[in-house]
Design an enzyme around this catalytic site. Sequence first.
Site, PDB file in Angstrom:
ATOM      1  N   TYR A   1      -2.930  -0.726  10.239  1.00  0.00           N
ATOM      2  CA  TYR A   1      -2.807  -1.124   8.835  1.00  0.00           C
ATOM      3  C   TYR A   1      -1.490  -0.633   8.255  1.00  0.00           C
ATOM      4  O   TYR A   1      -0.769  -1.369   7.570  1.00  0.00           O
ATOM      5  CB  TYR A   1      -3.988  -0.543   8.059  1.00  0.00           C
ATOM      6  CG  TYR A   1      -3.976  -0.819   6.572  1.00  0.00           C
ATOM      7  CD1 TYR A   1      -4.425  -2.035   6.070  1.00  0.00           C
ATOM      8  CD2 TYR A   1      -3.560   0.150   5.666  1.00  0.00           C
ATOM      9  CE1 TYR A   1      -4.433  -2.284   4.700  1.00  0.00           C
ATOM     10  CE2 TYR A   1      -3.568  -0.086   4.297  1.00  0.00           C
ATOM     11  CZ  TYR A   1      -4.009  -1.310   3.823  1.00  0.00           C
ATOM     12  OH  TYR A   1      -4.015  -1.552   2.476  1.00  0.00           O
TER      13      TYR A   1
ATOM     14  N   SER B   1       0.838  -1.200   0.000  1.00  0.00           N
ATOM     15  CA  SER B   1       0.000   0.000   0.000  1.00  0.00           C
ATOM     16  C   SER B   1       0.870   1.246   0.000  1.00  0.00           C
ATOM     17  O   SER B   1       2.032   1.216   0.428  1.00  0.00           O
ATOM     18  CB  SER B   1      -0.883   0.010   1.254  1.00  0.00           C
ATOM     19  OG  SER B   1      -1.518   1.264   1.437  1.00  0.00           O
TER      20      SER B   1
END
Length: 250
Positions: free
Chosen positions: A152, A139
């Site tokens: 996350y 990401s």
Amino acid sequence: MKTSNNTILITGGGSGIGLEMAKLFSADNTVIITGRTADKLHKAVKELPNVKSITADINNAEDVQNLVEKLHADHPDLNIVINNAGLAHYFRLTDPNANAFEKAGEEIMTNYLSIVRLTEKLLPLLQKQQEAAFVNVSSIAAFSPGVVLPGYAVSKAALHSYSQVLRISLEKLDKQPVVKVFELMPPLVNTSFSKDIGGENGISPQDVALELKKALENDTYEIHVGATAEFYKLYLSSPEAALQAINATK
């Protein structure tokens, strides 16, 4: 590397980015999708050619072992593993009811440790092929964390480091390793996964899948999809500015 006539495993392949990858690659590859929700997997299998499914929770050790054994038995030619399954909790560390410890543990397990385990178990099989690859879906958050995705971001940063180390380790075994390591780093993507943080403003999962295919064809190992490319340039010039930018509207 070639993007046809492969046997590809996609974790989290029943929805979102994983499903779009399955759609794209199923035209001229054998695709195996796995996930916890059998109904989603079966629906995809009915709609797509050359797609098979194996229901498995990648966080469950017994499920993973059964998955690996089935792949060895039924798909000994497996040569691409796309570690796509992921988990995100949206919360702030300053929230007294955040349960940050529990949420961070779940994210580290799903987004990092489960990938380490599956990779370790499947690496010997991929090393038997003429050409093979692991694709880890990371990401933009691996570069700079956002305040609403603290666990996350940490888990994706860990996956980023792991992908680099795995790639270098394989290159030290052989300057032209059989098994290549790709890392796909999307920005915000318009899927149900990101609906709580404005996913409708993100790029399409189809675009992410297309970027992956292009990167595989060109052996681009770290894949900065969409806005991630410009953000990475900012990060290189000023990590502090990148950190402020990703948290500007949070």
